[in-house]
Design an enzyme around this catalytic site. Structure first.
Site, mmCIF file in Angstrom:
data_model
loop_
_atom_site.group_PDB
_atom_site.id
_atom_site.type_symbol
_atom_site.label_atom_id
_atom_site.label_comp_id
_atom_site.label_asym_id
_atom_site.label_seq_id
_atom_site.Cartn_x
_atom_site.Cartn_y
_atom_site.Cartn_z
ATOM 1 N N TYR A 127 0.831 -1.280 -0.087
ATOM 2 C CA TYR A 127 0.096 -0.150 -0.122
ATOM 3 C C TYR A 127 0.720 1.107 0.073
ATOM 4 C CZ TYR A 127 -4.300 -2.863 0.927
ATOM 5 O OH TYR A 127 -5.282 -3.714 0.733
ATOM 6 N N LYS A 173 4.857 -14.253 4.689
ATOM 7 C CA LYS A 173 5.050 -15.331 3.620
ATOM 8 C C LYS A 173 6.460 -15.418 3.227
ATOM 9 C CE LYS A 173 2.917 -18.307 0.673
ATOM 10 N NZ LYS A 173 2.548 -19.894 1.105
#
Ligand code: NAD
Length: 336
Positions: A127, A173
């Site tokens: 973002y 991740k």
């Protein structure tokens, strides 16, 4: 004479003006002094003023004790303006997005016994808004910094130590995003060493998503990056009754704003049937943030009392009350 709290109010778009009106009217039932100042942001501000986040809005928020924010609408795709919410978080350096997810009495839910907080890094990640078009391809840069990861990790561990069941789970991740999430995971693990009394573990985001849907009771404080936190918190809200039940705080070192995690739900706009509980629970967080702990707790208890009674709840919770009916019922409870 007691303090007057200056609260900037972004009414926002879609259902925003309806749910903020509900929240402000219920806040006025508390025995506190407020000065509410409406400020512009979002699609409506863009259409009327040519700016989705006018400088006066930022200045008013900076000179207020806190800001209550309705959801703002951002048209998708290229050619449209940048989200006012993301811009505001970055402009005020509100790096911690705190999203408590728990059962509330009387609210139908997939799981019971859920009580977790998602602490989402709020200023960087995907973002950060760094995107390019190169030929036929579109690229985004995912920004993960040592400073950003360290301060959100400290925020999560401090929260775990102060208010929670003393467990922090880093969600990432790093097996695939080796550099960005590798850095995030390692920094959170380093910060964890300063909090020996807090149990620390980590999970891949896909496994965390399944854990939230299958056994959310296992989770206490989740700390994660911006996009993962956004997605997981909507999923987690779905487990405890839906988007109408999930509040949030956007907190930095100097400023803060409080909003429901849901968006402007444009299809519901004008019907006055949206659930204002999420923004009202956010207002309870705002009261605690300005130091009115008791008022924040009373405000939340009044919301819970109306939910538990079940007589004046909105359509998403199986009732037929309107947005302002719910707020009036909360005001009545506050007067009891
Ligand atoms: P959304 O959260 O607005 O709505 C998804 C669905 O959830 C709605 O159709 C509705 O069925 C339900 N819902 C949401 N809030 C509810 C409430 N209070 N009561 C009852 N039901 C409710 O998500 P979206 O449709 O993906 O986004 C719509 C717009 O909102 C977009 O322009 C998006 O950019 C914006 N948005 C803003 C914020 C924010 O201001 N923080 C957050 C998310 C989305």
């Amino acid at each position: 004479m007691s303090k007057t709290y200056r609260i900037a109010v972004i009414t926002g778009d879609g259902i925003g003006p309806e749910i903020t009106e509900a929240a402000v009217s219920a806040l006025k039932s508390l025995d506190l002094n407020f000065e509410f100042t409406k400020v512009a942001a979002g699609l409506d501000a863009w259409q009327k003023l040519g700016n989705q986040l006018p400088p006066e809005t930022i200045e008013t928020i900076k000179s207020s004790d806190a800001c209550l924010k309705g959801p703002t609408q951002t048209p998708p795709g290229p050619g449209s303006f940048k989200s006012a919410t993301v811009t505001l978080r970055q402009a005020l350096d509100l790096y911690a997005n705190v999203r408590p997810i728990k059962n509330h009495p009387g609210v139908p839910s997939v799981h019971k016994g859920v009580d977790m907080v998602i602490v989402r890094e709020n200023t960087e990640g995907l973002y950060a808004g760094i995107e390019y078009v190169v030929g036929d391809s579109a690229l985004a840069i995912r920004v993960i910094t040592k400073k950003g990861s360290e301060r959100i990790a400290k925020f999560a561990f401090d929260l775990a130590r102060r208010e929670r069941r003393k467990k922090v789970t880093a969600v990432h991740k790093a097996n695939v995003l080796k550099e960005t999430d590798g850095l995030f995971r390692n920094i959170v693990a380093d910060v964890a060493k300063n909090y020996p009394e807090i149990l620390f573990d980590d999970m891949h985001v896909d496994a965390a998503a399944m854990r939230i849907s299958m056994k959310p009771q296992d989770l206490d404080v989740i700390v994660t990056t911006n996009l993962f936190g956004d997605v997981l918190s909507d999923e987690a809200a779905g487990v405890v009754g839906g988007l109408g039940m999930a509040p949030s705080a956007n907190i930095g070192d100097r400023y803060a704003f409080f909003e429901a995690i849901h968006g402007s739900a444009p299809k519901h706009a004008g019907k006055w049937d949206a659930n204002p509980a999420a923004i009202m629970l956010s207002a309870a967080m705002m009261l605690r943030y300005v130091g009115e702990i008791d008022a924040g707790n009373r405000f939340e208890s009044a919301i819970d009392a109306v939910l538990e009674e079940g007589k004046t709840v909105t359509r998403d919770l199986g009732g037929n009350a309107g947005t302002l009916d719910f707020a009036r019922a909360v005001s009545e409870k506050l007067k009891c």
